[in-house]
Design a protein around this motif. Structure first.
Motif, PDB file in Angstrom:
ATOM      1  N   PHE A 164     -31.534  -7.760  -8.581  1.00  0.00           N
ATOM      2  CA  PHE A 164     -32.124  -6.802  -8.838  1.00  0.00           C
ATOM      3  C   PHE A 164     -33.368  -7.435  -9.467  1.00  0.00           C
ATOM      4  CE2 PHE A 164     -28.512  -4.279  -8.893  1.00  0.00           C
ATOM      5  CZ  PHE A 164     -29.075  -2.651  -8.628  1.00  0.00           C
ATOM      6  N   THR A 165     -34.106  -9.172 -10.177  1.00  0.00           N
ATOM      7  CA  THR A 165     -34.612  -9.586 -10.262  1.00  0.00           C
ATOM      8  C   THR A 165     -35.666  -9.119  -9.260  1.00  0.00           C
ATOM      9  OG1 THR A 165     -32.723 -11.204 -11.235  1.00  0.00           O
ATOM     10  CG2 THR A 165     -34.912 -11.758 -11.053  1.00  0.00           C
ATOM     11  N   GLY A 166     -36.794  -9.130  -9.816  1.00  0.00           N
ATOM     12  CA  GLY A 166     -38.244  -8.723  -8.899  1.00  0.00           C
ATOM     13  C   GLY A 166     -38.219  -7.491  -8.177  1.00  0.00           C
ATOM     14  N   SER A 167     -37.461  -6.295  -8.110  1.00  0.00           N
ATOM     15  CA  SER A 167     -36.941  -5.694  -7.668  1.00  0.00           C
ATOM     16  C   SER A 167     -38.335  -4.584  -8.454  1.00  0.00           C
ATOM     17  CB  SER A 167     -35.559  -4.945  -8.341  1.00  0.00           C
ATOM     18  OG  SER A 167     -35.852  -4.004  -9.044  1.00  0.00           O
ATOM     19  N   HIS A 168     -38.627  -3.870  -7.421  1.00  0.00           N
ATOM     20  CA  HIS A 168     -39.154  -2.457  -7.885  1.00  0.00           C
ATOM     21  C   HIS A 168     -39.033  -2.023  -9.133  1.00  0.00           C
ATOM     22  CE1 HIS A 168     -42.242   1.302  -7.682  1.00  0.00           C
ATOM     23  NE2 HIS A 168     -40.315   2.066  -7.821  1.00  0.00           N
ATOM     24  N   PHE A 169     -37.680  -1.950  -8.956  1.00  0.00           N
ATOM     25  CA  PHE A 169     -37.142  -0.540 -10.681  1.00  0.00           C
ATOM     26  C   PHE A 169     -36.910  -2.067 -12.050  1.00  0.00           C
ATOM     27  CE2 PHE A 169     -33.776  -0.319 -13.417  1.00  0.00           C
ATOM     28  CZ  PHE A 169     -33.665   0.949 -13.565  1.00  0.00           C
ATOM     29  N   VAL A 170     -36.507  -3.098 -11.647  1.00  0.00           N
ATOM     30  CA  VAL A 170     -36.991  -3.961 -12.789  1.00  0.00           C
ATOM     31  C   VAL A 170     -38.621  -4.487 -13.238  1.00  0.00           C
ATOM     32  CG1 VAL A 170     -37.207  -6.466 -14.058  1.00  0.00           C
ATOM     33  CG2 VAL A 170     -35.047  -5.308 -12.896  1.00  0.00           C
ATOM     34  N   GLN A 171     -39.363  -4.316 -11.989  1.00  0.00           N
ATOM     35  CA  GLN A 171     -40.570  -4.968 -12.691  1.00  0.00           C
ATOM     36  C   GLN A 171     -41.790  -3.485 -13.206  1.00  0.00           C
ATOM     37  OE1 GLN A 171     -42.546  -4.537  -8.462  1.00  0.00           O
ATOM     38  NE2 GLN A 171     -42.368  -7.624  -9.156  1.00  0.00           N
ATOM     39  N   ASN A 172     -41.420  -2.563 -12.854  1.00  0.00           N
ATOM     40  CA  ASN A 172     -41.861  -0.979 -13.816  1.00  0.00           C
ATOM     41  C   ASN A 172     -41.348  -0.538 -15.136  1.00  0.00           C
ATOM     42  OD1 ASN A 172     -43.762   1.279 -11.433  1.00  0.00           O
ATOM     43  ND2 ASN A 172     -42.222  -0.238 -10.205  1.00  0.00           N
ATOM     44  N   THR A 173     -39.716  -0.866 -14.849  1.00  0.00           N
ATOM     45  CA  THR A 173     -38.887  -0.866 -16.267  1.00  0.00           C
ATOM     46  C   THR A 173     -38.598  -1.622 -17.388  1.00  0.00           C
ATOM     47  OG1 THR A 173     -37.055  -1.069 -15.298  1.00  0.00           O
ATOM     48  CG2 THR A 173     -38.090   1.607 -15.229  1.00  0.00           C
ATOM     49  N   ASN A 174     -39.402  -3.404 -17.191  1.00  0.00           N
ATOM     50  CA  ASN A 174     -38.232  -4.320 -16.933  1.00  0.00           C
ATOM     51  C   ASN A 174     -36.721  -4.348 -17.988  1.00  0.00           C
ATOM     52  OD1 ASN A 174     -41.019  -5.861 -17.415  1.00  0.00           O
ATOM     53  ND2 ASN A 174     -41.913  -4.462 -18.950  1.00  0.00           N
ATOM     54  N   LEU A 175     -36.549  -3.464 -16.986  1.00  0.00           N
ATOM     55  CA  LEU A 175     -34.884  -3.211 -17.356  1.00  0.00           C
ATOM     56  C   LEU A 175     -33.739  -3.305 -16.314  1.00  0.00           C
ATOM     57  CD1 LEU A 175     -34.724   0.102 -19.640  1.00  0.00           C
ATOM     58  CD2 LEU A 175     -34.385  -2.750 -20.841  1.00  0.00           C
ATOM     59  N   TYR A 176     -32.060  -3.096 -16.475  1.00  0.00           N
ATOM     60  CA  TYR A 176     -31.960  -3.596 -15.823  1.00  0.00           C
ATOM     61  C   TYR A 176     -30.846  -2.268 -15.260  1.00  0.00           C
ATOM     62  CZ  TYR A 176     -32.777  -8.694 -14.088  1.00  0.00           C
ATOM     63  OH  TYR A 176     -33.610  -9.809 -13.804  1.00  0.00           O
ATOM     64  N   PRO A 177     -30.348  -1.867 -14.442  1.00  0.00           N
ATOM     65  CA  PRO A 177     -29.818  -0.669 -14.032  1.00  0.00           C
ATOM     66  C   PRO A 177     -28.149  -0.709 -15.425  1.00  0.00           C
ATOM     67  CG  PRO A 177     -29.428  -1.379 -11.802  1.00  0.00           C
ATOM     68  CD  PRO A 177     -30.095  -2.171 -12.790  1.00  0.00           C
ATOM     69  N   ASP A 178     -28.428   0.478 -16.226  1.00  0.00           N
ATOM     70  CA  ASP A 178     -26.556   0.229 -16.839  1.00  0.00           C
ATOM     71  C   ASP A 178     -25.706   0.520 -16.759  1.00  0.00           C
ATOM     72  OD1 ASP A 178     -29.113   1.278 -18.388  1.00  0.00           O
ATOM     73  OD2 ASP A 178     -28.753   3.875 -17.865  1.00  0.00           O
ATOM     74  N   GLN A 179     -25.670   0.321 -15.288  1.00  0.00           N
ATOM     75  CA  GLN A 179     -24.241  -0.303 -15.026  1.00  0.00           C
ATOM     76  C   GLN A 179     -23.518  -2.188 -14.958  1.00  0.00           C
ATOM     77  OE1 GLN A 179     -25.969   1.807 -13.176  1.00  0.00           O
ATOM     78  NE2 GLN A 179     -25.011   3.535 -12.414  1.00  0.00           N
ATOM     79  N   CYS A 180     -24.995  -2.635 -15.093  1.00  0.00           N
ATOM     80  CA  CYS A 180     -25.093  -4.071 -14.997  1.00  0.00           C
ATOM     81  C   CYS A 180     -24.534  -5.162 -16.997  1.00  0.00           C
ATOM     82  CB  CYS A 180     -26.284  -5.175 -14.636  1.00  0.00           C
ATOM     83  SG  CYS A 180     -26.584  -4.829 -13.207  1.00  0.00           S
ATOM     84  N   CYS A 181     -24.390  -3.483 -17.442  1.00  0.00           N
ATOM     85  CA  CYS A 181     -24.202  -3.698 -19.033  1.00  0.00           C
ATOM     86  C   CYS A 181     -22.963  -3.437 -19.537  1.00  0.00           C
ATOM     87  CB  CYS A 181     -25.877  -3.534 -19.916  1.00  0.00           C
ATOM     88  SG  CYS A 181     -26.877  -5.246 -19.254  1.00  0.00           S
ATOM     89  N   ASN A 182     -22.375  -4.197 -20.573  1.00  0.00           N
ATOM     90  CA  ASN A 182     -21.481  -3.385 -20.953  1.00  0.00           C
ATOM     91  C   ASN A 182     -21.889  -2.465 -22.280  1.00  0.00           C
ATOM     92  OD1 ASN A 182     -19.762  -4.606 -19.164  1.00  0.00           O
ATOM     93  ND2 ASN A 182     -19.579  -6.998 -20.887  1.00  0.00           N
TER      94      ASN A 182
END
Length: 244
Positions: A164-182
Motif C-alpha cells: 500500500f506504500t505510495g498507493s492512492h489510498f495512502v496518499q489521500n489519507t496518510n493511513l494504511y488499511p485498518d487490517q494492517c495494524c493491531n
C-alpha cells in the motif's frame, strides 16, 4: 426393483439434489445482481453477520455461473435417467468427464511445473500490487473485495503492508488499511510494528496446514465424479441394449 431401476433412482436423486442446489445458487446470484440494495439490507440486518458475508455482492456473477452449470448437470442427469434419453446421459457423461480430466491435468501441472507456477504467481503478484496501488481506495469494487479478503483471512495486502506504500489510498489519507495494524490509527510506523502477514503468504500457510483435508475433499469429489460417470454410462449402455 431391478438393477436398472435402482440405478435410475440413484441417478435421479443424486442429480435432483444437484439441480435444486444449482437453482438456489442461481436464484441468489440473480437476486444479488438485480436487487443488490435489498440483498445488502437483508445481510446487514442479520444478527452477528460477519463482514465478509456482506461482500457476497461482489461474487454475483460467480454464483450465476456456478448455479447455471449445476442446473444444467442436474437437468441432464435427472431427465436422462427418467426419460431414458441416451443423448442426455451421454452429454452428462461428457461434461463430467471434461471436468474430471481438467482436474487431473491441473493436479499434474501443479506437481510437474511447481517452479514455473511459482514464477507465474510471482509475476501475477506484481500485477496485483500495481492494482492495489492504483485502485484501492479509488475503485469501490476493488476496495470492497480487498477489505473482505483481508478481514476474512486476517491479512494485509498481497505480500504485506508495503504493497500500500505510495498507493492512492495512502496518499489521500496518510493511513494504511485498518487490517494492517493491531488496532488504533494505522500509520506506517504502526503497520511496520504490527507486521501483519500478507494474504498470499496467509493463503499458502492455510493450504499447507489443511493439506490433508483438501486432499480428502478432492478425492471424495473425484470418486463422486467417477461414480456419476459409471452410473450414467451403465444406464446409457443398458438403454441401448433395450433399443437394440
Amino acid at each position: 426393483m431391478g438393477c436398472f431401476g435402482f440405478l435410475k433412482t440413484v441417478m435421479f436423486i443424486f442429480n435432483g439434489i444437484i439441480f435444486l442446489a444449482g437453482a438456489i445458487i442461481l436464484a441468489v446470484g440473480i437476486w444479488v445482481k438485480v436487487d443488490s440494495g435489498s440483498m445488502l439490507g437483508f445481510l446487514q440486518n442479520l444478527n452477528g453477520a460477519p463482514e465478509q458475508l456482506k461482500q457476497v455482492l461482489n461474487v454475483g456473477y460467480l454464483l450465476i455461473a456456478l448455479g447455471a452449470i449445476l442446473l444444467l448437470l442436474g437437468f441432464l442427469g435427472c431427465c436422462g435417467a427418467m426419460r431414458e434419453s441416451r443423448c442426455m446421459l451421454l452429454t452428462f457423461f461428457v461434461i463430467i468427464l471434461i471436468v474430471f480430466i481438467a482436474e487431473v491435468a491441473g493436479a499434474i501441472l501443479l506437481l510437474v511445473f511447481k517452479g514455473l507456477i511459482q514464477n507465474l504467481i510471482n509475476q501475477l503478484g506484481v500485477t496485483v500490487v500495481q492494482s492495489i496501488k492504483m485502485e484501492y481506495g479509488n475503485n469501490k469494487d476493488v476496495t470492497d473485495l480487498w477489505n473482505a479478503t483481508m478481514n476474512s483471512m486476517k491479512c494485509c495486502g498481497f505480500n504485506n503492508y508495503t504493497d500500500f506504500t505510495g498507493s492512492h489510498f495512502v496518499q489521500n489519507t496518510n493511513l494504511y488499511p485498518d487490517q494492517c495494524c493491531n488496532g488504533g490509527l494505522c500509520k506506517e510506523s504502526n503497520a511496520t510494528a504490527a507486521n501483519v502477514i500478507g494474504c498470499y503468504p496467509a493463503l499458502t500457510k492455510w493450504i499447507e496446514g489443511n493439506s490433508a483435508v483438501i486432499i480428502g475433499v478432492s478425492l471424495a469429489i473425484a470418486i463422486l465424479e467417477l461414480v456419476a460417470m459409471a452410473v450414467s454410462m451403465t444406464l446409457y449402455c443398458q438403454i441401448g441394449g433395450k433399443l437394440a
